[in-house]
Design a protein around this motif. Structure first.
Motif, mmCIF file in Angstrom:
data_model
loop_
_atom_site.group_PDB
_atom_site.id
_atom_site.type_symbol
_atom_site.label_atom_id
_atom_site.label_comp_id
_atom_site.label_asym_id
_atom_site.label_seq_id
_atom_site.Cartn_x
_atom_site.Cartn_y
_atom_site.Cartn_z
ATOM 1 N N UNK A 125 25.183 46.071 -4.228
ATOM 2 C CA UNK A 125 24.017 45.544 -4.532
ATOM 3 C C UNK A 125 23.170 46.301 -3.525
ATOM 4 N N UNK A 126 23.451 46.564 -2.093
ATOM 5 C CA UNK A 126 22.769 47.168 -1.337
ATOM 6 C C UNK A 126 22.326 48.903 -1.572
ATOM 7 N N UNK A 127 23.280 49.571 -2.388
ATOM 8 C CA UNK A 127 22.932 50.709 -2.725
ATOM 9 C C UNK A 127 21.941 50.790 -3.618
ATOM 10 N N UNK A 128 21.573 49.629 -4.472
ATOM 11 C CA UNK A 128 20.441 49.936 -5.459
ATOM 12 C C UNK A 128 19.160 48.910 -4.939
ATOM 13 N N UNK A 129 19.417 48.121 -3.832
ATOM 14 C CA UNK A 129 18.155 47.248 -3.290
ATOM 15 C C UNK A 129 18.647 47.229 -1.981
ATOM 16 N N UNK A 130 18.004 47.814 -1.204
ATOM 17 C CA UNK A 130 17.941 47.807 0.223
ATOM 18 C C UNK A 130 17.362 46.401 0.862
ATOM 19 N N UNK A 131 17.802 45.650 0.654
ATOM 20 C CA UNK A 131 16.964 44.144 1.186
ATOM 21 C C UNK A 131 17.920 43.486 2.153
ATOM 22 N N UNK A 132 17.404 42.758 2.961
ATOM 23 C CA UNK A 132 18.332 42.053 4.188
ATOM 24 C C UNK A 132 19.497 41.072 3.369
ATOM 25 N N UNK A 133 19.038 40.634 2.154
ATOM 26 C CA UNK A 133 20.188 39.581 1.561
ATOM 27 C C UNK A 133 21.283 40.210 0.874
ATOM 28 N N UNK A 157 20.980 42.911 8.803
ATOM 29 C CA UNK A 157 20.646 44.267 8.485
ATOM 30 C C UNK A 157 20.477 45.080 9.747
ATOM 31 N N UNK A 158 21.687 45.785 10.219
ATOM 32 C CA UNK A 158 21.613 46.578 11.203
ATOM 33 C C UNK A 158 22.199 47.908 11.003
ATOM 34 N N UNK A 159 21.550 48.993 10.440
ATOM 35 C CA UNK A 159 22.237 49.914 9.865
ATOM 36 C C UNK A 159 23.122 50.821 11.069
ATOM 37 N N UNK A 160 22.530 50.508 12.124
ATOM 38 C CA UNK A 160 23.486 51.372 13.110
ATOM 39 C C UNK A 160 24.934 50.727 13.250
ATOM 40 N N UNK A 161 25.276 49.663 12.826
ATOM 41 C CA UNK A 161 26.471 48.983 12.943
ATOM 42 C C UNK A 161 27.540 49.747 12.021
#
Length: 652
Positions: A125-133, A157-161
């Motif tokens: 889901x995140x690949x198409x919609x970069x939302x916190x959910x 949502x912490x991209x660094x992890x």
């Protein structure tokens, strides 16, 4: 011991005989073993004691909320254990301790992987919609690996992890550990790359899980997150997850254009952290160990000096200015701050000793002994001892309620108190893990090349080229030559171009090399990372950029070269404007020449169509090709020629 030994002059005039040299080696070896055994005891008591026996993860604090595993803290714990494993490999008789440490690190890294694989639907889901959910969770139950918070209960949502995880995954695999077992896991890691590659355009909550400085629930772009994503993409590009035993299907692909966008945005943001934060302590691990996201000396120095100037204090570094976390004035019964509330925390922000440790490690990597010694001294003034007598790094130091006004009037005048979370018997595992790493380096038990096997600390053009890698970022040569191949759509067009002295080839003449439109390459990439069992669909159908079409590909045994998106057939009227098309080609060549970061030369394929020949301004295109034939394009070195005589370097 050494004072009792009187050196004798040998016949060659040397003051050290062979017997003495052997004696010193034995003494040094025994001393090394003794020191390593001491660190082994510390790691067992302070880290491994708290590792989950089921999924291998670690809590943030050893006592408080000890049933919650935090992914970032777990990664650093695994890194510390792996560092000691690397140090033990120096000695021959490690009594099985190296293997135990290595497998403990593997167990943690696999525990993180398994916990995230159970959330594969979120990655898709995140690949198409970069939302916190849609983001991966970064807190799990320590025993079961189940989620602890709902999607909207925690700043997941912490991209660094995941970026940090990918970085250490490559480091450990390069050192010889086997972490990835199956192709299902390979495809998931490939999708993790898709997850982080859009960090440059994904507002997240950052390392401190708060997003905006105002702590009102608003995510924002963080330079630290983008930098860690950039470092992860560079590290994992072309890496074989099965190590030396793998084949082409276990290699990870990175979109070079996505990497370039992350690099560009990072260099634009630095030395700032975000729109609301002028600087942030999280930039230190971004520009230095473990990420080394930039090797621009000016950018590195400016960012580091700014963080030191504004955030360094007597007990540690402030996370960022007006940070209320841990202060006595922060109201814990509210999730977010009220408008203007952060002004209350001015000059009483908590100070974190962990960043003294980052600066110690930075000093070791930079060969700056003065910096290392200075921060060693500062750190050891602030560390405590636990009930076993081991040194413990407090999570932070805060100003007591009675001293708030005095501290605001005269910053740095009041004695600070270690965080209540780090009382007797409680360990802040992230800080403790970094402390172990730093002291192994300082004591000479661990070399920087053992801590960083892929040589992230070196500029890409200085790193040794790995023969087993399918692709690698190697920096840009100062005299880079862009290779240009002209392909005529038909033999009639080829003959006409020859009358102007422009040599071209038809698609038939360049066989077995295939000439593809970029849209076909997009379709191929849609199969990269597909896993029906996990519900993963592979790479989203995003266009291939200028850098991606300048690579030579190996696809199912075929050698493939793509022409740029600029030359793709389109019904849009601007695509039929010859002057605009020529400007686009020139811009494309300049862009490729400036931002090419892979090994070898880029190869740009220009497809000349029949419709171009019928254009009234076709002479402008002939003039462009004549200029390219001269070897220059607006100052850029180009080499135009037949495909068979160009230096083709397959990248994937």
């Amino acid at each position: 011991m050494f004072s009792k030994f009187k050196p004798q002059m040998s016949c060659t005039g040397s003051t050290i005989t062979d017997e003495q040299d052997q004696y010193l080696k034995v003494v040094n070896y025994e001393d090394t073993v003794r020191q390593l055994d001491s660190y082994y005891g510390i790691v067992k008591r302070q880290l491994l004691r708290h590792q989950s026996p089921t999924i291998g993860l670690f809590p943030k604090l050893s006592e408080k909320h000890a049933n919650r595993a935090h992914i970032r803290d777990s990664i650093y714990c695994a890194a510390a254990i792996w560092s000691l494993y690397q140090a033990y490999r120096r000695i021959d008789d490690d009594r099985g301790r190296a293997y135990e440490l290595g497998q403990s690190a593997v167990k943690c890294m696999r525990g993180i992987l398994i916990s995230w694989i159970r959330q594969a639907h979120k990655v898709e889901s995140f690949k198409n919609n970069q939302s916190p959910q849609n983001s991966l969770h970064i807190v799990f139950d320590l025993e079961t690996g189940d989620t602890v918070y709902e999607d909207d209960e925690y700043a997941h949502l912490q991209i660094d992890v995941p970026s940090l995880y990918l970085l250490y995954l490559v480091q450990m695999i390069t050192s010889g550990l086997q972490i990835i077992y199956t192709m299902d896991e390979v495809t998931f890691v490939q999708n993790l790359v898709y997850y982080v590659e859009r960090a440059y355009r994904t507002p997240d909550y950052g390392m401190w899980e708060r997003g905006s400085k105002y702590h009102n629930g608003t995510p924002e772009l963080h330079a630290s997150s983008i930098g860690m994503a950039k470092a992860a993409l560079e590290a994992i590009n072309g890496c074989n997850l099965f190590g030396d035993k793998g084949a082409s299907w276990s290699v990870i692909y990175v979109d070079i254009d996505a990497h370039n966008r992350n690099r560009s945005i990072l260099e634009t943001l630095l030395p700032r952290e975000s729109s609301s934060k002028n600087t942030d302590a999280s930039l230190i691990p971004c520009i230095s160990y473990p990420c080394f996201a930039t090797h621009d000396d000016c950018l590195y120095s400016t960012t580091k000096n700014k963080a030191v100037q504004w955030l360094k204090a007597g007990y540690g570094f402030k996370r960022f200015l007006w940070d209320g976390y841990g202060t006595v004035l922060e109201e814990n019964n509210r999730k977010y701050y009220e408008k203007g509330e952060i002004k209350n925390f001015d000059k009483i922000e908590c100070e974190w000793p962990i960043f003294f440790i980052y600066m110690i490690i930075d000093g070791v990597f930079k060969g700056n002994s003065q910096q290392t010694d200075a921060y060693q001294k500062l750190l050891h003034q602030r560390i405590m001892r636990d009930r076993y007598g081991d040194l413990v790094v407090p999570q932070y130091y805060y100003v007591s309620h009675d001293s708030v006004e005095a501290e605001k009037q005269d910053p740095g005048s009041q004695i600070r108190i270690p965080s209540s979370d780090c009382g007797p018997g409680t360990v802040f595992l992230w800080g403790q893990a970094l402390y172990v790493i730093s002291q192994l380096l300082v004591d000479g038990l661990l070399h920087i090349n053992e801590l960083d096997p892929i040589r992230r600390y070196l500029p890409s053009y200085n790193r040794p080229r790995k023969t087993g890698r399918y692709s690698a970022f190697q920096g840009t040569a100062s005299d880079l030559v862009v290779q240009v191949v002209l392909i005529a759509e038909s033999m009639r067009l080829q003959a006409m171009m020859a009358t102007y002295g422009i040599q071209t080839q038809t698609p038939h003449e360049v066989e077995p090399v295939q000439i593809w439109p970029p849209s076909e390459l997009v379709k191929v990439y849609e199969y990269l990372g597909v896993n029906k069992k996990l519900g993963l669909q592979g790479r989203p159908p995003r266009p291939i950029g200028a850098l991606g079409t300048s690579k030579v590909y190996r696809v199912c045994g075929l050698t493939v070269l793509c022409y740029p998106l600029t030359l793709e057939v389109s019904d849009f009227y601007l695509s039929h404007d010859m002057s605009l098309l020529i400007d686009d080609i020139k811009s494309e060549l300049q862009f490729v020449g400036k931002y090419w970061r892979l090994y070898g030369r880029p190869t740009v394929c220009l497809l000349v169509r029949e419709e171009h020949m019928r254009d009234a301004n076709f002479k402008e295109m002939i003039d462009l090709f004549a200029m390219l034939k001269g070897g220059r394009c607006q100052g850029l070195k180009v080499r135009i020629g037949r495909l068979q005589v160009t230096e083709l370097q397959p990248f994937y």
